[in-house]
Design an enzyme around this catalytic site. Structure first.
Site, PDB file in Angstrom:
ATOM      1  N   LYS A   1       0.826  -1.206   0.000  1.00 47.72           N
ATOM      2  CA  LYS A   1       0.000   0.000   0.000  1.00 47.72           C
ATOM      3  C   LYS A   1       0.865   1.262   0.000  1.00 47.72           C
ATOM      4  CE  LYS A   1      -3.997  -2.089   0.159  1.00 47.72           C
ATOM      5  NZ  LYS A   1      -3.488  -3.341  -0.414  1.00 47.72           N
ATOM      6  N   ASP A   2       0.246   2.364  -0.434  1.00 48.66           N
ATOM      7  CA  ASP A   2       0.943   3.645  -0.534  1.00 48.66           C
ATOM      8  C   ASP A   2       1.563   4.051   0.796  1.00 48.66           C
ATOM      9  OD1 ASP A   2      -1.493   3.609  -2.418  1.00 48.66           O
ATOM     10  OD2 ASP A   2      -0.214   5.150  -3.298  1.00 48.66           O
ATOM     11  N   LYS A   3       2.665   4.802   0.708  1.00 50.71           N
ATOM     12  CA  LYS A   3       3.279   5.359   1.906  1.00 50.71           C
ATOM     13  C   LYS A   3       2.591   6.659   2.312  1.00 50.71           C
ATOM     14  CE  LYS A   3       7.538   7.217   3.880  1.00 50.71           C
ATOM     15  NZ  LYS A   3       8.997   7.443   3.714  1.00 50.71           N
TER      16      LYS A   3
END
Length: 705
Positions: free
Chosen positions: A327-329
């Site tokens: 998942k995105d940071k």
């Protein structure tokens, strides 16, 4: 990384900023239906193949078949014992190898014969039985003539799954036979190792030993009959060590017979996996098969970085965590995870400490198995785009109209901000299914695909130095990386790194032991989990796919042309993946038989086919630039095997909704004209697994992030 890549739609778009704060970009996994997970079984049990609709859709690929999952072997599982401690072995079990019941043997033979009948047909099964019987008769009579070269062909078995099923069924029905495959043709012949063992033990013991060996059940054991001759036991020990030493280990232990006379028996068991030697102490052996599921909420953290924190706090390995996707940071994300060897109670204990790291742990409960990448239906996104304005080349005064137009091009919508219903000529085109920049380490000095290319070319030292390339900051992590590149002092660097940098510490321990040379760096890469090693190679494959997709769209546009690859459901459900991927013919192009949404492009690997038009030639030339060939993609020293798969060139957004909000939060804008930068666009939509919201936004807004 996507600046020069093609767009699918032709609207002008608009400008804006995303990820001003983590709360502007919220990602929530859309889970596979609960009943599907509830029906799942632990890895040690057979599994029913997933329905196509629940298979990972990020990439069209065949589900892996584990060697330990044969289709029909219930009886052989029933007779296994748990691993006993030799001093406490039950005297009544002396010589207690499995398959001692005649009825069980008969039942199993019937089951295996049924499997063989279904796969081969009764006539071929009967011929196989005749071959096996004649081979045994020749062995028993001492007639060595032709028995070493005698073979029986089962004919071509094109499906890999069917070959695996046949291998298992034949080994259980005829333990003295082995199967080999030559260009999809399966050939059966006598097992020389079986015959050699029969010179040392009884035929029944040899039968049962090879069935035990074929089952490969973790934590199972096999015991030979009691043997009073130390010299003979030594010969048996030596045989097993010589033939199967990398897989099995043996030990003699004392038993007593029915007359209470002491004797010795040889016990055989499978060697522990390499990672088991790294297990932390503290009585976790009994939790080996314990799984705890939870939802991880994280903010401004990479998934692997979050796992590093959790592993350090719980005292387990990073590889004990499984998840369905990265998942995105720069976001608030919610994703399922499963951790092995940790109780729900233990996980709850660390909750408050994890909040200080930007994580929260929700929905903690017991689970029956780990998660697999792609084991989700998709992701839901809630995104805020701020600082809205026209592109510099756009002279329009109506920003709202630009926004509405962009949305309609991506998904048919019944109306937009009170405007009339869109024209039926506005077709849903979707967006180019590129991998997003976060896949490659957006903004980093070294991107993950560069490391992946070095690994594929087996440039181990270069890959390690790329791995430790620092960013332009003076935080402890980057100071440590900078120190390592300057000194190659792995031990000193270890003391400088924070505990949560799990991958880096694993690597440095190996480099400290083996040195910063080709061999040492190879050991360093092997010291980190396989999923992390292959992550870098997959990043390189993703980069090539992005470039191929852009070339395909620039060269042929949205028209399906001769030589394209299309995914067709017309083939049998049990067909191999390559059989389901069809090369478009000239007549099919003329008839417009396929749509652009059926076109797929290969993720490079050693077992996939390529388009037969200009795109296929592009792949060949592009890989040659990186000193790779289409068939390479196996890195034996690192145990990396990349067969390849297929990815749809276009994807659609689902359940799209949006509204405009004024500078005073909560006030929606209904006017037809907007003042630039005074409003924000709130969007909500769903995407399939492995689709990137930033890529979807790029198509909508016509700008790169």
């Amino acid at each position: 990384m996507l600046h020069s890549f093609s767009y699918v739609t032709d609207h002008l778009g608009f400008c804006g900023t995303i990820k001003n704060s983590p709360g502007d970009f919220v990602v929530t996994e859309i889970e596979v239906p609960e009943h599907s997970l509830r029906d799942s079984r632990p890895d040690s049990l057979p599994k029913t193949p997933e329905a196509p609709s629940e298979r990972s859709s990020w990439c069209l690929q065949q589900p892996k078949r584990r060697r330990a999952d044969p289709p029909a072997r219930p009886a052989s599982r029933d007779c296994r014992r748990a691993v006993p401690s030799p001093p406490e072995a039950d005297p009544s079990q002396a010589g207690g190898h499995c398959f001692t019941s005649l009825n069980k043997n008969q039942t199993r033979s019937s089951q295996e014969a049924n499997v063989l009948d279904s796969l081969l047909g009764k006539p071929v099964t009967e011929l196989l039985s005749k071959f096996a019987s004649e081979l045994k008769d020749a062995w028993n009579s001492g007639n060595n003539c032709d028995t070493s070269t005698s073979e029986f062909s089962l004919g071509p078995i094109p499906e890999k799954k069917n070959r695996a099923d046949l291998h298992s069924a034949i080994k259980q029905e005829f333990p003295f036979l082995v199967t080999v495959t030559k260009d999809s043709e399966m050939i059966v012949k006598g097992n020389a190792d079986y015959r050699e063992l029969c010179q040392l033990v009884t035929e029944k013991e040899a039968n049962d030993f090879f069935k035990f060996l074929d089952a490969k059940l973790e934590n199972s054991t096999f015991s030979f009959e009691p043997d009073g001759s130390k010299e003979h036991r030594k010969v048996v020990h030596h045989f097993i060590s010589r033939k199967f030493g990398r897989l099995l280990e043996t030990k003699s232990f004392a038993v007593t017979n029915v007359s209470d006379q002491p004797n010795m028996s040889i016990m055989v068991r499978f060697r522990e996996k390499n990672w088991s030697r790294k297990r932390p102490t503290g009585g976790l052996q009994e939790n080996e098969d314990l799984y705890t599921a939870f939802t991880l909420q994280k903010e401004n953290l990479e998934t692997l970085e979050a796992i590093g924190f959790l592993a350090s706090e719980l005292g387990v390995l990073a590889s004990d965590f499984s998840y369905t996707g990265i998942k995105d940071k720069k976001a608030i994300t919610y994703q399922r995870m499963v951790v092995k060897k940790v109780t729900p109670e233990r996980l709850k204990e660390i909750g408050s400490r994890m909040e200080k790291k930007g994580m929260r742990i929700h929905n903690i409960h017991s689970a029956c198995q780990h998660l697999r990448l792609g084991q989700l239906k998709g992701n839901h996104f809630d995104i805020v785009v701020r600082d809205l304005k026209h592109h510099s080349h756009d002279s329009s005064a109506d920003l709202k109209e630009r926004i509405c137009e962009a949305m309609e091009k991506v998904e048919m919508f019944p109306g937009c901000f009170g405007l009339e219903k869109p024209s039926r000529s506005l077709k849903t085109k979707g967006f180019a299914n590129y991998y997003g920049p976060q896949r490659f380490g957006q903004g980093q000095n070294v991107q993950t695909d560069q490391i992946g290319l070095a690994l594929l070319n087996e440039k181990m030292v270069e890959a390690v130095k790329l791995f430790f390339t620092p960013e332009d900051t003076d935080d402890p992590v980057n100071k440590a990386k900078r120190y390592f590149l300057q000194t190659e002092d792995a031990k000193g660097t270890l003391t400088m790194l924070p505990e949560f940098k799990v991958r880096e510490k694993m690597m440095l321990r190996a480099l400290n032991r083996y040195g910063v040379n080709h061999e040492g760096c190879t050991k360093g890469w092997l010291s980190i989990p396989h999923s992390m090693r292959i992550f870098y190679v997959h990043a390189y494959c993703s980069k090539i796919w992005n470039e191929a997709a852009s070339y395909r769209l620039k060269t042929y546009g949205s028209k399906v042309v001769e030589g394209d690859l299309v995914f067709s459901e017309e083939n049998n459900e049990n067909s191999s993946l390559n059989d389901k991927v069809h090369i478009v013919t000239a007549s099919e192009e003329s008839a417009n038989k396929y749509s652009i949404h059926q076109v797929v492009l290969p993720m490079v690997g050693h077992s996939i086919k390529y388009p037969s038009n200009k795109v296929g030639q592009w792949y060949h030339e592009r890989l040659s630039k990186d000193d790779l060939q289409m068939c390479k993609f196996r890195v034996s020293p690192l145990q990396l095997n990349i067969p390849g798969c297929y990815r749809p060139i276009l994807k659609n957004v689902q359940n799209l909704s949006y509204f405009l909000e004024g500078s005073e939060k909560g006030i929606r804008i209904e006017d037809n004209h907007l003042n630039e930068s005074k409003v924000s666009l709130h969007m909500s939509f769903d995407l399939d697994p492995s689709c990137y919201a930033t890529v979807c936004l790029r198509e909508i807004m016509k700008c790169d992030f």
